[in-house]
Design a protein around this motif. Structure first.
Motif, PDB file in Angstrom:
ATOM      1  N   THR A   1       0.828  -1.200   0.000  1.00  0.00           N
ATOM      2  CA  THR A   1       0.000   0.000   0.000  1.00  0.00           C
ATOM      3  C   THR A   1       0.864   1.252   0.000  1.00  0.00           C
ATOM      4  OG1 THR A   1      -1.774  -1.144   1.175  1.00  0.00           O
ATOM      5  CG2 THR A   1      -1.799   1.255   1.241  1.00  0.00           C
TER       6      THR A   1
ATOM      7  N   GLY B   1       2.353   1.545  -3.537  1.00  0.00           N
ATOM      8  CA  GLY B   1       1.396   1.972  -4.552  1.00  0.00           C
ATOM      9  C   GLY B   1       0.865   3.363  -4.326  1.00  0.00           C
TER      10      GLY B   1
ATOM     11  N   PHE C   1      -7.203  -0.176  -0.957  1.00  0.00           N
ATOM     12  CA  PHE C   1      -7.900  -0.204  -2.245  1.00  0.00           C
ATOM     13  C   PHE C   1      -7.154   0.644  -3.269  1.00  0.00           C
ATOM     14  CE2 PHE C   1     -10.932   1.837  -5.142  1.00  0.00           C
ATOM     15  CZ  PHE C   1     -11.510   0.731  -5.742  1.00  0.00           C
ATOM     16  N   PHE C   2      -6.888   1.900  -2.918  1.00  0.00           N
ATOM     17  CA  PHE C   2      -6.200   2.788  -3.842  1.00  0.00           C
ATOM     18  C   PHE C   2      -4.728   2.404  -3.998  1.00  0.00           C
ATOM     19  CE2 PHE C   2      -9.642   5.461  -2.051  1.00  0.00           C
ATOM     20  CZ  PHE C   2     -10.322   5.739  -3.220  1.00  0.00           C
TER      21      PHE C   2
ATOM     22  N   ILE D   1      -4.234  -0.930  -6.205  1.00  0.00           N
ATOM     23  CA  ILE D   1      -4.453  -0.666  -7.628  1.00  0.00           C
ATOM     24  C   ILE D   1      -3.365   0.265  -8.159  1.00  0.00           C
ATOM     25  CG2 ILE D   1      -6.050   0.270  -9.344  1.00  0.00           C
ATOM     26  CD1 ILE D   1      -8.342  -0.460  -7.502  1.00  0.00           C
TER      27      ILE D   1
ATOM     28  N   SER E   1       0.184  -0.226 -10.255  1.00  0.00           N
ATOM     29  CA  SER E   1       0.488  -0.109 -11.685  1.00  0.00           C
ATOM     30  C   SER E   1       1.480   1.024 -11.949  1.00  0.00           C
ATOM     31  CB  SER E   1      -0.789   0.122 -12.499  1.00  0.00           C
ATOM     32  OG  SER E   1      -1.474   1.277 -12.064  1.00  0.00           O
TER      33      SER E   1
ATOM     34  N   ILE F   1      -3.767   4.899 -15.361  1.00  0.00           N
ATOM     35  CA  ILE F   1      -4.543   4.184 -14.335  1.00  0.00           C
ATOM     36  C   ILE F   1      -3.846   4.287 -12.986  1.00  0.00           C
ATOM     37  CG2 ILE F   1      -5.308   1.905 -13.562  1.00  0.00           C
ATOM     38  CD1 ILE F   1      -5.778   1.219 -16.526  1.00  0.00           C
ATOM     39  N   GLY F   2      -2.524   4.088 -12.989  1.00  0.00           N
ATOM     40  CA  GLY F   2      -1.763   4.213 -11.748  1.00  0.00           C
ATOM     41  C   GLY F   2      -1.850   5.611 -11.180  1.00  0.00           C
TER      42      GLY F   2
ATOM     43  N   THR G   1      -5.402   6.295  -9.638  1.00  0.00           N
ATOM     44  CA  THR G   1      -5.674   5.622  -8.361  1.00  0.00           C
ATOM     45  C   THR G   1      -4.785   6.132  -7.238  1.00  0.00           C
ATOM     46  OG1 THR G   1      -4.243   3.805  -9.129  1.00  0.00           O
ATOM     47  CG2 THR G   1      -6.611   3.511  -9.367  1.00  0.00           C
ATOM     48  N   THR G   2      -3.535   6.403  -7.533  1.00  0.00           N
ATOM     49  CA  THR G   2      -2.658   6.873  -6.454  1.00  0.00           C
ATOM     50  C   THR G   2      -3.020   8.300  -6.047  1.00  0.00           C
ATOM     51  OG1 THR G   2      -0.351   6.914  -5.707  1.00  0.00           O
ATOM     52  CG2 THR G   2      -0.758   7.811  -7.866  1.00  0.00           C
TER      53      THR G   2
END
Length: 412
Positions: free
Chosen positions: A13, A16, A140-141, A144, A147, A279-280, A283-284
């Protein structure tokens, strides 16, 4: 086995979710403008946030005190009110930049970007925070957001000049810069340190430790997350700077939009790489928006002695839940005006830098207080690093507004 899983999820976590919108902006700009020369600032900032996150996590585990309670106790009610007000303004500005950044990244990814998109982003964020169990809000974030590793893979794939990368890890001042360029270089150092050591991170981290009911036996987990997790996240941030140095710098390209870093991955991996990077990034940055909104709500509830915690039913914490919802709505309202998220994030980071000494000093004083921490009090290394970084951020806090004005927000 449960501890191993907790450590693994915590590290993943942290990896990411390490890069937020401020780091996206300043790492890409740093590489594009000064090549590999500023890599050392990323390393320095990561050590700093790791040192203070470890302290506030340890305080949460031993004394069960979140950061803003510590600030209130150490600075007093009146002085801490000023810190609370300033940190709230910074959190709203940061959250606004993140909401706006998500909207722009979504537009780049989908081609769909109406003016009201920030409100749609805020609505989704509110739903996710309200529905997800606390332990999974950040996970969650963050998971994901793994990426974002595509930046690290791409940085290796393009084959940068590794000797220059190595030299960039050593603090340096380029010899061929004009007087104005030197000021911009200093401004970028301030921006990088500020974006990595944002106050909301320790507000959220310590309150999260209490939400998860950390105890002294969880201190090893705290140490691993604040060192290994942040360290791996640092590699992603460094990779963005390396890509900027290798691709943007030789072409004299200044990344002036939030989505610019994603284009760097297109060099080795084409459209697929850009999509993964977007996408990364979405989400981040969304994870950072959630943390910022919750951090603001934690501060509000802790200063005014209101019940707080996402692990509690919302009917028990109306002021706390109203605060984080309000932050997201206000942030969206700011961004529908069309203001550039990069402008907001740079102003937020400079303002945050000014708040850093008043946030970090109470943490340091409490972590070294044997009456509170007992056998878990700071050792010589933690004290030494704590005081060294406190002196550094104090100098940076004094320099930040001067450099902001002198460089016109780092513009050439």
């Amino acid at each position: 086995m449960k501890k191993i899983v907790e450590i693994f999820l915590g590290v993943m976590t942290a990896l990411g979710g390490f890069v937020d919108i401020g780091e996206l902006v300043f790492t890409a700009q740093g590489g594009a403008r000064f090549g590999y020369c500023l890599l050392w600032a990323v390393v320095l900032g990561t050590i700093g946030i790791g040192v203070y996150s470890e302290m506030c996590g340890r305080i949460a585990a031993v004394a069960h005190q979140p950061v803003f309670v510590v600030i209130r106790q150490r600075l007093g009610v009146k002085s801490s009110f000023v810190v609370w007000l300033a940190s709230t303004i910074v959190n709203v500005m940061t959250c606004a930049a993140e909401i706006g950044g998500i909207a722009l990244l979504l537009k780049l990814l989908t081609g769909f970007g109406p003016q009201w998109m920030p409100f749609a982003v805020a609505a989704v964020m509110i739903a996710l925070i309200a529905l997800l169990p606390f332990k999974w809000i950040e996970r969650f974030f963050g998971l994901i957001g793994l990426s974002m590793i595509v930046f690290l893979v791409a940085a290796i794939a393009i084959g940068p000049d590794w000797s220059k990368v190595g030299k960039g890890l050593v603090p340096n001042i380029p010899s061929d810069l004009s007087g104005r360029d030197l000021m911009i270089y200093a401004y970028m150092i301030v921006g990088l340190l500020g974006s990595i050591m944002m106050p909301y991170e320790v507000y959220f981290y310590s309150s999260g430790g209490i939400e998860e009911q950390w105890k002294p036996e969880d201190i090893p987990i705290n140490k691993v997350i604040s060192s290994v997790g942040f360290g791996l996240g640092m590699l992603v941030a460094m990779a963005i700077m390396v890509l900027g140095a290798a691709i943007f710098y030789p072409r004299n390209i200044d990344p002036d939009v939030v989505g610019s870093p994603a284009l760097l991955v297109g060099e080795p991996y084409g459209t697929i790489g850009i999509v993964l990077a977007l996408i990364g990034g979405i989400t981040t940055v969304a994870g950072a928006a959630a943390e910022t909104a919750l951090a603001g709500a934690y501060n509000f509830a802790q200063y005014f002695n209101k019940p707080w915690g996402r692990s509690l039913p919302m009917k028990q914490t109306p002021a706390f839940d109203g605060a984080w919802i309000a932050m997201l709505v206000i942030a969206a309202a700011i961004m529908v005006t069309g203001i550039d998220p990069i402008v907001i994030v740079e102003l937020a980071i400079i303002a945050a830098v000014i708040c850093l000494p008043f946030t970090y000093l109470p943490i340091l004083l409490t972590a070294r207080d044997k009456a509170i921490m007992g056998e878990h009090v700071n050792g010589p290394i933690a004290n030494g690093l704590g005081w060294a970084f406190f002196i550094l951020i104090t100098v940076v806090a004094i320099a930040a507004p001067i450099l902001l004005v002198a460089t016109g927000m780092g513009s050439y």
